[in-house]
Every structure is written in structure tokens, then in C-alpha cells.
Design an enzyme around this catalytic site. Structure first.
Site, PDB file in Angstrom:
ATOM      1  N   HIS A  53       0.835  -1.208   0.000  1.00 46.60           N
ATOM      2  CA  HIS A  53       0.000   0.000   0.000  1.00 46.60           C
ATOM      3  C   HIS A  53       0.866   1.254   0.000  1.00 46.60           C
ATOM      4  O   HIS A  53       1.892   1.320   0.674  1.00 46.60           O
ATOM      5  CB  HIS A  53      -0.915   0.010   1.232  1.00 46.60           C
ATOM      6  N   ASP A  88      -4.058   9.407   2.823  1.00 44.73           N
ATOM      7  CA  ASP A  88      -4.211   8.008   2.466  1.00 44.73           C
ATOM      8  C   ASP A  88      -5.538   7.816   1.728  1.00 44.73           C
ATOM      9  O   ASP A  88      -6.584   8.291   2.175  1.00 44.73           O
ATOM     10  CB  ASP A  88      -4.189   7.116   3.705  1.00 44.73           C
ATOM     11  N   CYS A 131      -3.834   2.898  -5.234  1.00 43.90           N
ATOM     12  CA  CYS A 131      -3.282   3.733  -4.159  1.00 43.90           C
ATOM     13  C   CYS A 131      -2.081   4.548  -4.645  1.00 43.90           C
ATOM     14  O   CYS A 131      -1.930   5.729  -4.303  1.00 43.90           O
ATOM     15  CB  CYS A 131      -2.902   2.892  -2.945  1.00 43.90           C
TER      16      CYS A 131
END
Length: 310
Positions: free
Chosen positions: A201, A218, A268
Site C-alpha cells: 500500500h 491516504d 493507491c
């Protein structure tokens, strides 16, 4: 310039002043019909070959410039065709899609395996660029070269840290990254961009130097507090080492909420790069998950062209 004619085009009938159909014998009339049909088929075939040649030439240019058709978008194709033929091809999308598929079949990926992109100390090959295709995960090489493009677009304002920075800081401490800022004074910058890669991630930490605020971004709403704390401790040590006592206190941390979020498990890294670009260029976060295919194509182009595209 010959303009492309739609399939329903039919040539005008012969000029009555030249030939009177009523006076023709049946056999002559049939011959005239055959002649007109053959003329139309030949003319249309020539136009198709002309169109195919122009279209193939355009796709060849894309392959030469980008190594693949990954960054090619509908807008690019329609724009080029309108530029050449002065014609709106929006009603021919299925045909154009088939032509692109045929081109892909005739040009396997192995034909561009030696394609490379060089920028400063960075080098991207087709394996790196392929991470921008579909829903692949972006790798460190893509993140780092794009981050440097951002930094070089506003060098007085922004410093971008290599994606290996935080990892090195965690494993070897301050001494392991001390030389990373040998030629730069972080405290003269306005914004620090620090990509964080934890296993599978990507997240982003930013530092607003004038305001002394460390923020965490995030795309899944996760907050890794220990990462923020690592950066805070690093900044304090850096301030001490660089003899900048005014930066030894007053630091605050923040978790940035209400930002664009991903709706899958693969974008991401793309979100992180888009956060970076918007923050560095003072642009609002006007993007969402639905924009990711377009953003991926744009990032691919920017990397190959070695400059940001508005």
C-alpha cells in the site's frame, strides 16, 4: 486533401447533358450501372487505403513516442482524425476500435522491449511503464521518477523524497539518510513530499515547513501514526544537525480527511502521485476513482515526455 467518406456515400448520377438514360438500350444501361458500381468500389477502396495509411502512421508515432498504446485515449484519436480529414469520427468509434485491435495484434509487446525513458538518474523500461496499465500496482521506479518531475516543476518550493527514504530511515536511523539532504536545505522549502510504501500500500506524508505541520494522506482512510512520528523525529534531528534551532519545536501532526478515496485495491499509488501533483501546483483535489484510467494515461505520457501536463 481527400476527405474520408462515410459508408452510405453514393456518387451523383451522370449529368443528363452528357448522357440521356432514357435513350439507352437495356444492355447499355446495365453496363452503365456496372461502371458506376465499379467506380464507386474502386474509389471507396482507395479512400479506405488512404484512411488506413493515415491511421497506421498515427499509431506508429504513438508507439515510437511511448513504446505502447497504453497512454492512447479516445480524445487523441478523434483529434488527430479530425485534424487530418476535417471530419467528425464520433460515429465511427466501433470501426476505429477494431482498427486499433488489429494494430495491437500485428505489433506484439516484444517489438518495443528495448524502449527506455531516461530522466536525470532515473530509467524506466517497459516493465516499469506497464505498471500504469489497467489496474496494475505502481512500482517504486514510477513513483520516484514522477516525484522528481513534480519537484523539478517547482524546485524552489518542493522537495520530493525517494520512496526508499522512509524505509531507510526506519532500518538504519537518521545516520542512514543523513547524506540524502547534503545538497539541499529542507527548511528553505515550502513543501516536502514523502511517499510511504508499506508492503502492498502507498500513502503520502507531507510537511508544510512554514506552518510546521506534518500531514498524512491516504486513499483508503488509513492512518499510520508511527510513520508520521518517524518523520517528526527526523525533522528535529535534521534541524539540530543543520543548526536551525527555530525548527526544534512547534511541530504539529494532522490526518487529512475528506480527500478523494480509491474504490479498489490497485490505485493507491496513482492517488499518491495525484495528491503530490495537486499539492505541489496548488491545485484542488478535483478527481475521483472514476478518473483513474485517465490519470494513469496522463502520468504515462508525462513520464515519457519528461514534463508535467496540465
Amino acid at each position: 486533401m481527400i476527405r474520408f467518406l462515410p459508408l452510405y456515400f453514393c456518387p451523383p448520377p451522370p449529368n443528363p447533358a452528357v448522357i440521356c438514360v432514357a435513350n439507352l438500350r437495356r444492355s447499355d444501361y446495365q453496363s452503365l450501372q456496372v461502371f458506376c458500381l465499379v467506380w464507386f468500389v474502386c474509389f471507396f477502396t482507395c479512400l479506405c487505403f488512404h484512411f488506413s495509411g493515415i491511421f497506421k502512421g498515427f499509431l506508429d508515432e504513438v508507439m515510437k513516442k511511448y513504446g505502447s498504446l497504453v497512454p492512447l485515449c479516445e480524445k487523441d484519436v478523434m483529434g488527430r482524425l479530425k485534424e487530418v480529414f476535417n471530419e467528425d469520427f464520433s460515429h465511427r468509434k466501433p470501426f476505429i476500435t477494431r482498427e486499433i485491435m488489429k494494430y495491437r495484434e500485428k505489433h506484439p509487446k516484444t517489438s518495443t522491449c528495448n524502449f527506455r525513458v531516461f530522466y536525470n538518474k532515473h530509467m524506466l523500461d517497459m516493465d516499469d511503464l506497464a505498471t500504469l496499465e489497467g489496474q496494475n500496482w505502481l512500482n517504486d521506479q514510477i513513483i520516484n521518477m514522477y516525484g522528481e518531475l513534480i519537484m523539478d516543476a517547482v524546485p524552489e518550493k518542493v522537495h520530493f523524497f525517494n520512496s526508499f527514504f522512509h524505509r531507510q530511515l526506519v532500518t538504519k536511523g537518521y545516520n542512514g539518510v543523513k547524506r540524502w539532504t547534503k545538497k539541499v536545505d529542507l527548511f528553505k522549502k515550502t513543501l516536502l513530499l514523502i511517499p510511504i510504501h508499506l508492503e502492498v500500500h502507498w500513502s503520502l506524508i507531507t510537511v508544510n515547513i512554514p506552518s510546521r505541520i506534518i500531514s498524512f494522506y491516504d486513499s483508503q482512510g488509513i492512518h499510520f501514526k508511527f510513520c508520521v512520528e518517524n518523520i517528526r523525529k527526523y525533522l528535529l534531528t535534521e534541524a539540530k544537525e543543520k543548526n536551525r534551532p527555530e525548527f526544534l519545536q512547534g511541530w504539529q501532526t494532522a490526518v487529512t480527511k475528506c480527500i478523494p478515496q480509491q474504490k479498489n485495491d490497485s490505485d493507491c499509488g496513482v492517488f499518491v502521485l495525484q495528491y503530490c501533483k495537486c499539492l505541489a501546483l496548488d491545485q484542488p483535489f478535483q478527481f475521483s476513482q472514476e478518473d483513474m484510467p485517465r490519470v494513469r494515461k496522463r502520468i504515462y505520457k508525462e513520464l515519457c515526455e519528461r514534463q508535467l501536463i496540465d
